[in-house]
Design a protein around this motif. Sequence first.
Motif, PDB file in Angstrom:
ATOM      1  N   LEU A  22       0.840  -1.197   0.000  1.00  0.00           N
ATOM      2  CA  LEU A  22       0.000   0.000   0.000  1.00  0.00           C
ATOM      3  C   LEU A  22       0.882   1.257   0.000  1.00  0.00           C
TER       4      LEU A  22
ATOM      5  N   HIS B 179       2.294   1.818  -3.467  1.00  0.00           N
ATOM      6  CA  HIS B 179       1.318   2.363  -4.411  1.00  0.00           C
ATOM      7  C   HIS B 179       0.988   3.818  -4.089  1.00  0.00           C
ATOM      8  N   LEU B 180       0.842   4.132  -2.788  1.00  0.00           N
ATOM      9  CA  LEU B 180       0.417   5.478  -2.423  1.00  0.00           C
ATOM     10  C   LEU B 180       1.487   6.514  -2.781  1.00  0.00           C
TER      11      LEU B 180
ATOM     12  N   PHE C  37       3.518   6.257  -5.201  1.00  0.00           N
ATOM     13  CA  PHE C  37       3.412   6.383  -6.659  1.00  0.00           C
ATOM     14  C   PHE C  37       2.258   7.308  -7.043  1.00  0.00           C
TER      15      PHE C  37
END
Lengths: 287, 347
Positions: free
Chosen positions: A266, A269-270, A272
């Motif tokens: 997570l 992704h965050l 990014f």
Amino acid sequence: MVETILNLIVQGVLIGGLYALFALGLSLSLGVMRFVNIAHGDMIVLFSFVLLSLTGVLGWSPFLVALILLPVAFGLGWLLQRFLLQRTVGKGILPILLVTFGLSIIIQNGLLEAYGPNTRKLSGGAIELAALRLGPIDVGVYPLLVFLLAVALIAGLDAFLYRTAIGARIRAVADDPAAADLIGLTSARIYPVAMGVVGITMLVAASCMSVWTNFDPSIGPSRLLAAFEAVVLGGLGSLWGTLIGGVIIGVAQNFGSQIDASWQILAQHLVFLVALVFRPQGLFARS
Amino acid sequence: MSTPMLLGARAILAAGVLACLAGPWLFDANSLTVLTEFFIVVTLALMWNLLAGYADIISVGQQGFVGVGAYAFFGFTALLHMSVWAAVPLAALTTLLIAVPVMAVIFRLRTAYLAVGTWVAADVLMLIAGKLPGFGGGSGTSLPIPVVKQFGARLGDRIDMFYALSLGLALIAFLATWALLRSRIGLGLTAMRDNEEAAGSSGVDLVRTRILCFLWTAPFLGLAGVMTALEKLRVAPTASFNITDWTIDIIFIVVIGGIGSLEGPILGAILFFLLRQWLADFGAWYLILLGVISIGVILFEPKGLWGACRRWGFPDILPAGHAPGPGAPERVAGPDAQEAPAARTVG
């Protein structure tokens, strides 16, 4: 406290080297052929399983086997582009995405049938356990070597693209396929060479990954996403940017993993997505 | 292009729809359950096709909105104790509301990048769903029995009700998408399908049309998610956000059936269900087979089975375009421009 944070950052940076290795081939295929190979992660996993089988049969170090396989990896990349992917060139983005998507599913399920779902790992020998004491933190010799290998590979690729004749041809076709075609540089000749180089980076990434972490037939997509995020974060067309992107991904993952395994992904992704909102062109985009 | 053939095809279609409407009186419980799943898959295929076949958005993250719909339904019923009949539309609305910020972020990417971006977004939604309190964490949780019983006290009643709901969803998804494609916006979408640059220079607002399509699919995907929760009677991150069931299979269905048509996804879904019954024992091999077939289709018959039918002169049973009026120039090909060069999107 400071030591813990420093340690997280240093280890994250080193893992970033591995992510940069995943991402290099993707960066190249995006920069030159302008497509995302959905099967990128699965092909790396496929190479890892090939190394698993060959080291099992021969009893050699996986790095030695990988070194011998380098021409094979180039050949596979070349063949893949020449006889499959090249058929979709000039037909828009949909066919190539769907072909590589189909390839990804075939590789994943083929490996599942051939090797089963168990996680595997290759042994790299004594080097895996060696560590250096740098001030307050321990640095693994193997992660450090992988990071240096990533730096060396980027420098090598940069020199290949900007200092050699074939590199100049690849860049010419990447910049303007139609104009390059007019002077006899057809994409049918150049793209397979570029994909062969991508194949080499995949094999290098596979050998480093299979000694460093566990792998199984299903992990390809998560490797693709990490590689993709590293490329976009770093900025398109910049190989050094891809290294920085990989480092950011690695550090984010390391901080997330302090909470739990799903926060590890997570956090990656965050970081990014936040970067995408504020700097969609990436950190080191070449205009 | 023969009218009897078209009439025959439409008669078969009408008979099929009538048989589905009379399903609870015609089929046994087992068949009804399979058909319930079939209608969910048809809905998902129609939505993926609208994005990939017309709006040039290749989503590898469709499962994200399916999962949001399932989790929203669970939240409204099991946690907030609302009536299921209020929860179903609210789940659709929730999916739409979540789709807006997702779109705002990932639409900064285009073409191939956007495809992977949808995947990242779906992964994020799945990981967050696993963190929500009350939803059973990573392993998920079952729908409470009182919630399930609102759909019917007896098992047979519930099977009929789930069947009716998923049939209704597939019909509404189909009719609404058909109406969209036949509207002014749909005319632009068909132009984008055939040649994006030409469509853009003829005044089609590409960005706005893409946004509309992306948001259009969200509530339908969310409702399909509600149906998946009812079918499995539970929500779980890996099941509700399952990429294989809600995206990978769907991509194969649309590619093999025929991308960029309304008939293709339905034809593909029927084939998929037939193939699945036969290949159920072969495990991973059936996905390998689907992968090989779909690569073959993309290389040799890019518009899939329905595209091949069109080339052989078979008319669209459900034309999304408009027939030329009297005095319009004679067309050689089928009802849409098959020969138009594929849009070349750069960068």
